[in-house]
Motif scaffolding. Structure first.
Motif, PDB file in Angstrom:
ATOM      1  N   GLU A  41      -1.040   3.582 -10.681  1.00 22.04           N
ATOM      2  CA  GLU A  41      -0.034   2.961  -9.813  1.00 22.04           C
ATOM      3  C   GLU A  41      -0.667   1.833  -9.013  1.00 22.04           C
ATOM      4  O   GLU A  41      -1.841   1.888  -8.653  1.00 22.04           O
ATOM      5  CB  GLU A  41       0.543   4.013  -8.861  1.00 22.04           C
ATOM      6  CG  GLU A  41       1.691   3.543  -8.025  1.00 22.04           C
ATOM      7  CD  GLU A  41       2.934   3.225  -8.832  1.00 22.04           C
ATOM      8  OE1 GLU A  41       3.626   2.257  -8.499  1.00 22.04           O
ATOM      9  OE2 GLU A  41       3.194   3.946  -9.826  1.00 22.04           O
ATOM     10  N   GLY A  81       1.955  10.464   1.784  1.00 24.13           N
ATOM     11  CA  GLY A  81       3.415  10.536   1.849  1.00 24.13           C
ATOM     12  C   GLY A  81       4.088   9.439   2.655  1.00 24.13           C
ATOM     13  O   GLY A  81       5.306   9.383   2.706  1.00 24.13           O
ATOM     14  N   GLN A  82       3.331   8.581   3.274  1.00 19.49           N
ATOM     15  CA  GLN A  82       3.932   7.483   4.033  1.00 19.49           C
ATOM     16  C   GLN A  82       4.370   6.391   3.055  1.00 19.49           C
ATOM     17  O   GLN A  82       3.544   5.827   2.352  1.00 19.49           O
ATOM     18  CB  GLN A  82       2.923   6.938   5.041  1.00 19.49           C
ATOM     19  CG  GLN A  82       3.522   6.046   6.090  1.00 19.49           C
ATOM     20  CD  GLN A  82       2.511   5.680   7.163  1.00 19.49           C
ATOM     21  OE1 GLN A  82       1.476   6.334   7.304  1.00 19.49           O
ATOM     22  NE2 GLN A  82       2.797   4.639   7.898  1.00 19.49           N
ATOM     23  N   GLU A  83       5.680   6.114   2.996  1.00 16.73           N
ATOM     24  CA  GLU A  83       6.227   5.182   1.999  1.00 16.73           C
ATOM     25  C   GLU A  83       5.706   3.757   2.136  1.00 16.73           C
ATOM     26  O   GLU A  83       5.342   3.141   1.156  1.00 16.73           O
ATOM     27  CB  GLU A  83       7.755   5.169   2.072  1.00 16.73           C
ATOM     28  CG  GLU A  83       8.395   6.409   1.468  1.00 16.73           C
ATOM     29  CD  GLU A  83       8.133   6.537  -0.022  1.00 16.73           C
ATOM     30  OE1 GLU A  83       8.255   5.541  -0.753  1.00 16.73           O
ATOM     31  OE2 GLU A  83       7.771   7.644  -0.459  1.00 16.73           O
ATOM     32  N   GLN A  84       5.690   3.221   3.349  1.00 15.52           N
ATOM     33  CA  GLN A  84       5.209   1.863   3.577  1.00 15.52           C
ATOM     34  C   GLN A  84       4.170   1.879   4.685  1.00 15.52           C
ATOM     35  O   GLN A  84       4.471   1.591   5.836  1.00 15.52           O
ATOM     36  CB  GLN A  84       6.371   0.931   3.931  1.00 15.52           C
ATOM     37  CG  GLN A  84       7.330   0.748   2.788  1.00 15.52           C
ATOM     38  CD  GLN A  84       8.304  -0.378   3.066  1.00 15.52           C
ATOM     39  OE1 GLN A  84       8.573  -0.740   4.192  1.00 15.52           O
ATOM     40  NE2 GLN A  84       8.862  -0.908   1.996  1.00 15.52           N
ATOM     41  N   ILE A 139       0.175  -0.451  -5.525  1.00 15.57           N
ATOM     42  CA  ILE A 139       1.055  -0.689  -4.378  1.00 15.57           C
ATOM     43  C   ILE A 139       0.528  -1.893  -3.603  1.00 15.57           C
ATOM     44  O   ILE A 139      -0.662  -2.205  -3.649  1.00 15.57           O
ATOM     45  CB  ILE A 139       1.161   0.530  -3.430  1.00 15.57           C
ATOM     46  CG1 ILE A 139      -0.187   0.855  -2.790  1.00 15.57           C
ATOM     47  CG2 ILE A 139       1.743   1.728  -4.137  1.00 15.57           C
ATOM     48  CD1 ILE A 139      -0.076   1.760  -1.574  1.00 15.57           C
ATOM     49  N   GLN A 143      -2.976   6.668   3.347  1.00 13.88           N
ATOM     50  CA  GLN A 143      -1.718   6.977   4.025  1.00 13.88           C
ATOM     51  C   GLN A 143      -0.564   7.053   3.026  1.00 13.88           C
ATOM     52  O   GLN A 143       0.312   7.906   3.142  1.00 13.88           O
ATOM     53  CB  GLN A 143      -1.406   5.924   5.099  1.00 13.88           C
ATOM     54  CG  GLN A 143      -2.301   5.995   6.305  1.00 13.88           C
ATOM     55  CD  GLN A 143      -2.016   4.882   7.306  1.00 13.88           C
ATOM     56  OE1 GLN A 143      -1.110   4.077   7.124  1.00 13.88           O
ATOM     57  NE2 GLN A 143      -2.814   4.829   8.355  1.00 13.88           N
ATOM     58  N   TYR A 144      -0.580   6.159   2.027  1.00 10.91           N
ATOM     59  CA  TYR A 144       0.466   6.170   1.001  1.00 10.91           C
ATOM     60  C   TYR A 144       0.419   7.472   0.193  1.00 10.91           C
ATOM     61  O   TYR A 144       1.435   8.103  -0.062  1.00 10.91           O
ATOM     62  CB  TYR A 144       0.307   4.965   0.068  1.00 10.91           C
ATOM     63  CG  TYR A 144       1.310   4.922  -1.048  1.00 10.91           C
ATOM     64  CD1 TYR A 144       2.594   4.431  -0.840  1.00 10.91           C
ATOM     65  CD2 TYR A 144       0.992   5.397  -2.327  1.00 10.91           C
ATOM     66  CE1 TYR A 144       3.528   4.406  -1.858  1.00 10.91           C
ATOM     67  CE2 TYR A 144       1.904   5.371  -3.351  1.00 10.91           C
ATOM     68  CZ  TYR A 144       3.174   4.870  -3.116  1.00 10.91           C
ATOM     69  OH  TYR A 144       4.088   4.843  -4.120  1.00 10.91           O
TER      70      TYR A 144
END
Length: 170
Positions: free
Chosen positions: A104, A164-167, A106, A160-161
């Motif tokens: 992935e 579970g933190q989305e952004q 991001i 952090q991603y």
């Protein structure tokens, strides 16, 4: 990469100064060659990254949308170096190759990644010395190269991603 870019830039300047019809044809041919070359470099770099780190890897990139690399304080010869790399294209290649390999990619906000102390979390612009490429936190005394500091903060945002933190952002 920088040497080859400088070579192409010098050749373009020379041909533009001539202004003849044949020089314009040569410029068009030259631009296609340079674009194909940088595309090949980006393909090879993204392929190497995906192969080196394998599957189930999270690649974290800074979102450089809207970030200006324009530096009018630099000599004319150095101004084009910062803005001529195809970051967007590299990110696109890395994304599709990572997805093929069950990995992935991001993009995280570039805000404060070079101004935040990774030890105590203090964000202060004056802690960073651009000329020496050094970061020194007056709060906890942490000292490091500013590029290394940015990489550490980007890694923290990736963590952090994963948590579970989305952004993730600072």
């Amino acid at each position: 990469v920088m040497r080859k870019r400088a070579k192409y830039q010098k050749l373009r300047a020379k041909l533009q100064a001539k202004g003849t019809k044949s020089a314009k044809r040569r410029l068009k041919k030259l631009s296609g060659r340079e674009n194909r070359w940088i595309t090949d470099v980006n393909h090879r770099l993204s392929k190497t990254l995906v192969q080196k780190f394998g599957s189930n890897t999270l690649f974290v990139l800074e979102d450089l949308t809207g970030v200006s690399f324009e530096r009018t304080d630099l000599p004319k010869a150095l101004r084009n170096q910062n803005k001529s790399w195809a970051f967007y294209q590299l990110a696109q290649f890395l994304t599709y190759k990572a997805h093929l390999n069950n990995s992935e990619v991001i993009e995280v906000s570039a805000q404060y990644t070079s101004q935040r102390c990774p030890k105590c979390g203090t964000i202060k612009k004056s802690h960073r010395n651009h000329d020496l490429h050094e970061y020194h936190c007056s709060n906890c005394g942490y000292r490091s190269n500013d590029d290394r500091l940015g990489a550490m903060n980007i890694q923290l945002l990736g963590t952090q991603y994963i948590s579970g933190q989305e952004q993730p952002k600072f």
